[in-house]
Design a protein around this motif. Structure first.
Motif, PDB file in Angstrom:
ATOM      1  N   PHE A  96      45.128 -45.974 -60.314  1.00  0.00           N
ATOM      2  CA  PHE A  96      45.335 -44.429 -60.649  1.00  0.00           C
ATOM      3  C   PHE A  96      45.556 -44.260 -61.842  1.00  0.00           C
ATOM      4  CE2 PHE A  96      47.896 -40.513 -61.072  1.00  0.00           C
ATOM      5  CZ  PHE A  96      46.710 -39.534 -60.658  1.00  0.00           C
ATOM      6  N   LEU A  97      46.433 -45.233 -62.606  1.00  0.00           N
ATOM      7  CA  LEU A  97      47.055 -44.910 -64.117  1.00  0.00           C
ATOM      8  C   LEU A  97      45.823 -44.952 -64.936  1.00  0.00           C
ATOM      9  CD1 LEU A  97      50.333 -46.555 -63.978  1.00  0.00           C
ATOM     10  CD2 LEU A  97      50.031 -44.089 -63.813  1.00  0.00           C
ATOM     11  N   ILE A  98      44.725 -45.908 -64.512  1.00  0.00           N
ATOM     12  CA  ILE A  98      43.505 -45.868 -65.308  1.00  0.00           C
ATOM     13  C   ILE A  98      42.804 -44.633 -65.273  1.00  0.00           C
ATOM     14  CG2 ILE A  98      41.528 -47.271 -65.816  1.00  0.00           C
ATOM     15  CD1 ILE A  98      43.114 -49.578 -64.507  1.00  0.00           C
ATOM     16  N   GLN A  99      42.936 -44.107 -63.974  1.00  0.00           N
ATOM     17  CA  GLN A  99      41.985 -42.896 -64.071  1.00  0.00           C
ATOM     18  C   GLN A  99      42.601 -41.842 -64.817  1.00  0.00           C
ATOM     19  OE1 GLN A  99      41.957 -42.339 -59.809  1.00  0.00           O
ATOM     20  NE2 GLN A  99      40.208 -40.820 -59.739  1.00  0.00           N
ATOM     21  N   LEU A 100      43.954 -41.641 -64.765  1.00  0.00           N
ATOM     22  CA  LEU A 100      44.615 -40.860 -65.252  1.00  0.00           C
ATOM     23  C   LEU A 100      44.528 -40.722 -67.024  1.00  0.00           C
ATOM     24  CD1 LEU A 100      46.529 -38.425 -65.051  1.00  0.00           C
ATOM     25  CD2 LEU A 100      48.504 -39.984 -65.183  1.00  0.00           C
TER      26      LEU A 100
ATOM     27  N   MET B   1      38.745 -50.193 -56.704  1.00  0.00           N
ATOM     28  CA  MET B   1      38.461 -50.080 -58.325  1.00  0.00           C
ATOM     29  C   MET B   1      38.137 -51.092 -58.886  1.00  0.00           C
ATOM     30  SD  MET B   1      39.545 -48.826 -61.330  1.00  0.00           S
ATOM     31  CE  MET B   1      39.602 -49.400 -62.877  1.00  0.00           C
ATOM     32  N   LEU B  30      48.601 -51.758 -68.302  1.00  0.00           N
ATOM     33  CA  LEU B  30      47.900 -50.820 -67.719  1.00  0.00           C
ATOM     34  C   LEU B  30      46.586 -51.323 -67.022  1.00  0.00           C
ATOM     35  CD1 LEU B  30      47.092 -47.658 -67.067  1.00  0.00           C
ATOM     36  CD2 LEU B  30      46.217 -47.560 -69.246  1.00  0.00           C
ATOM     37  N   PHE B  31      45.811 -51.841 -68.095  1.00  0.00           N
ATOM     38  CA  PHE B  31      44.589 -52.678 -67.566  1.00  0.00           C
ATOM     39  C   PHE B  31      44.977 -54.040 -67.145  1.00  0.00           C
ATOM     40  CE2 PHE B  31      43.381 -49.982 -71.021  1.00  0.00           C
ATOM     41  CZ  PHE B  31      42.877 -49.064 -70.338  1.00  0.00           C
ATOM     42  N   TRP B  82      33.633 -40.603 -61.352  1.00  0.00           N
ATOM     43  CA  TRP B  82      34.832 -41.507 -61.013  1.00  0.00           C
ATOM     44  C   TRP B  82      36.109 -41.027 -61.014  1.00  0.00           C
ATOM     45  CZ3 TRP B  82      38.755 -44.480 -63.719  1.00  0.00           C
ATOM     46  CH2 TRP B  82      39.340 -45.115 -62.925  1.00  0.00           C
ATOM     47  N   LEU B  83      36.325 -40.412 -62.009  1.00  0.00           N
ATOM     48  CA  LEU B  83      37.501 -39.568 -62.446  1.00  0.00           C
ATOM     49  C   LEU B  83      37.686 -38.470 -61.299  1.00  0.00           C
ATOM     50  CD1 LEU B  83      37.380 -38.501 -66.286  1.00  0.00           C
ATOM     51  CD2 LEU B  83      38.741 -40.464 -65.000  1.00  0.00           C
ATOM     52  N   PRO B  87      42.093 -40.885 -55.597  1.00  0.00           N
ATOM     53  CA  PRO B  87      42.983 -41.981 -56.176  1.00  0.00           C
ATOM     54  C   PRO B  87      43.545 -42.723 -55.370  1.00  0.00           C
ATOM     55  CG  PRO B  87      43.808 -39.365 -56.140  1.00  0.00           C
ATOM     56  CD  PRO B  87      42.687 -39.304 -55.515  1.00  0.00           C
ATOM     57  N   GLU B  88      43.368 -43.984 -55.470  1.00  0.00           N
ATOM     58  CA  GLU B  88      43.930 -45.256 -55.163  1.00  0.00           C
ATOM     59  C   GLU B  88      45.412 -45.383 -54.868  1.00  0.00           C
ATOM     60  OE1 GLU B  88      41.532 -49.012 -55.227  1.00  0.00           O
ATOM     61  OE2 GLU B  88      40.220 -47.884 -56.467  1.00  0.00           O
ATOM     62  N   LEU B 149      49.699 -37.436 -71.839  1.00  0.00           N
ATOM     63  CA  LEU B 149      49.092 -38.415 -70.480  1.00  0.00           C
ATOM     64  C   LEU B 149      49.474 -39.702 -70.740  1.00  0.00           C
ATOM     65  CD1 LEU B 149      45.908 -36.512 -69.368  1.00  0.00           C
ATOM     66  CD2 LEU B 149      48.218 -36.537 -68.348  1.00  0.00           C
ATOM     67  N   ILE B 153      52.073 -42.283 -68.827  1.00  0.00           N
ATOM     68  CA  ILE B 153      51.614 -43.764 -68.247  1.00  0.00           C
ATOM     69  C   ILE B 153      52.459 -44.671 -68.720  1.00  0.00           C
ATOM     70  CG2 ILE B 153      49.647 -45.137 -68.352  1.00  0.00           C
ATOM     71  CD1 ILE B 153      47.726 -42.794 -68.442  1.00  0.00           C
TER      72      ILE B 153
END
Lengths: 184, 184
Positions: A96-100, B1, B30-31, B82-83, B87-88, B149, B153
Motif C-alpha cells: 500500500f505504501l508503494i501505491q501511495l 502486488m 519502501l521497494f 492500479w492506484l 489496498p492490500e 506523501l 511514507i
DNA sequence: CTTGTCATGTAAGAGGTTACATGATTCG
DNA sequence: CGAATCATGTAACCTCTTACATGACAAG
C-alpha cells in the motif's frame, strides 16, 4: 528463519499431527506462513530424516491413519541452540505504501477514498487480532513467564495494526486540512 | 502486488535503465525486494512485451549499451488503474517473535541477552532509515502534495522500527522487574 | 445435498534469491 | 593491485502458494 523451528517449538510444547500444525499455522499471525500442506508435510519428513522428531501412527477406522509427531532430545537441543542465535529483524512488506507513493496523480477525494479503504482493511485485521487474543490460544503457558511472553507477543502483533491505523488516520486528517481534499 | 507496478511508477517519474532501477530497489526500504537482476530485467522485458514501456538504446564506447526505459501512455493508464484497486494489508514477518515464543526455556540473563541483541539490531535499522531520510532520496517531488506523501511514507517506515524498539525496551524493563532476570 | 471436518499426500508454478559471466574504467 | 562502478544478461535453486486427489462422516 525456517518454518522448521516454528514446527519444532510447537512439537516441543506437545506432540501433534501434520494436520494439527497446518491448522495452527493457517490461523496464526505469529506463524506467518499460509499453512499449506506441501510445506508442513515435507518439513515433517525432513525433520524426521534428521532425527529431530519421531512419529507414532494411529490407525483409525474409516479415516486415514493419524501420524503424531513428537520432538526428540536431538530436536530439543537443536531448538535450544536456535534460540540463542542472532535475532533476525522483522520484514516489512507494505504494498500500500508503494501505491501511495504514486498516488499524487489521484485527486483529493480519490486519494482519501483509498486511504479510507486501507483504514477499513486495517481495522478489520485489528479486530480479528483482538478476537484471537480473547479466545484460548495455542499458547503453551508452561510457566507464568511463558504466559507473560506470549501476552507481549500478541500485544506486539496488535500494536502493528494499531500504529498503522493511527498513521493513516493522521494522514487523512492532515490531507483534509492542508489540501482540502481536492487538487486544483 | 507486483514489482511491475513499482517499476512502472519509477519510470513514470522519469526514464531509467534496468541498472538504475536495480540500485534504487536494492537500497530502498519502501521497494522491499532485493533488487536482483533476474527479477528486474525480466520484468522490463515483460512490461515491454505488454507495451507498457518503451526502450531506447544508447551505445557507449567500452561499456555495454545502456537501455533506457520510458513509460508509455498504455503504461500510465495501467498504473493509474492500479492506484484505484483495493489496498492490500501489510505483511509482517517477524521471526524474532517466534524465537521469543519458545524462549521460556532460556534463563533470565540469556533471555535478556537476545532481547538486547534484537534491540541493537532494530536500532541500527532505525539509524539507517533516518540516514536515508536525510540525504536526497529518489522522491519525485513533482508537487507539494507528492513531497508531503513521501515524507509521510518515510515516517511510516521509521515508525515501524521506532515502535518495535519501544516494545522490546518495555519488555526488557518489565522482565527485569518481575522476574529479576533469572529463572530459579 | 452441499459444505465442513478429519487426514494424508502430490503437482505445478509463481516469486524471489544468490551467484555467475563479461569487460572496461576509476578510485584508493 | 584489488575493489567498486557501470551495465547487461543467464543459471540454479529455494521458498511458498494454489490447487488437486482421495474418502468417510457429520451438520445444517
Amino acid at each position: 528463519m525456517d518454518i522448521q523451528f516454528a514446527i519444532l517449538g510447537l512439537l516441543d510444547a506437545q506432540p501433534r499431527s501434520g494436520y494439527d500444525l497446518k491448522k495452527i499455522i493457517a490461523e496464526s499471525d505469529l506463524f506467518y506462513w499460509s499453512g499449506n500442506n506441501n510445506q508442513i508435510y515435507n518439513s515433517l519428513v525432513s525433520l524426521h530424516n534428521a532425527g529431530l522428531v519421531s512419529v507414532e501412527t494411529f490407525q483409525q477406522e474409516s479415516l486415514p491413519p493419524r501420524k503424531v509427531y513428537s520432538i526428540t532430545p536431538a530436536g530439543q537441543s537443536e531448538l535450544r541452540q536456535w534460540l540463542l542465535t542472532d535475532p533476525e529483524p522483522p520484514e516489512i512488506r507494505d504494498p500500500f505504501l508503494i501505491q501511495l507513493a504514486w498516488a499524487d496523480q489521484l485527486h483529493g477525494d480519490e486519494l482519501d477514498a483509498i486511504l479510507a479503504r486501507y483504514a477499513v482493511e486495517i481495522t478489520i485485521l485489528l479486530k480479528m487480532r483482538q478476537a484471537k487474543q480473547q479466545r484460548p490460544a495455542i499458547s503453551p503457558q508452561r510457566s507464568p513467564r511463558e504466559k507473560f511472553l506470549w501476552k507481549r507477543i500478541e500485544e506486539n502483533l496488535a500494536g502493528i495494526y494499531q500504529r498503522e491505523l493511527e498513521w493513516v488516520n493522521a494522514l487523512r486528517q492532515d490531507l483534509r486540512e492542508q489540501y482540502h481534499n481536492r487538487t486544483e
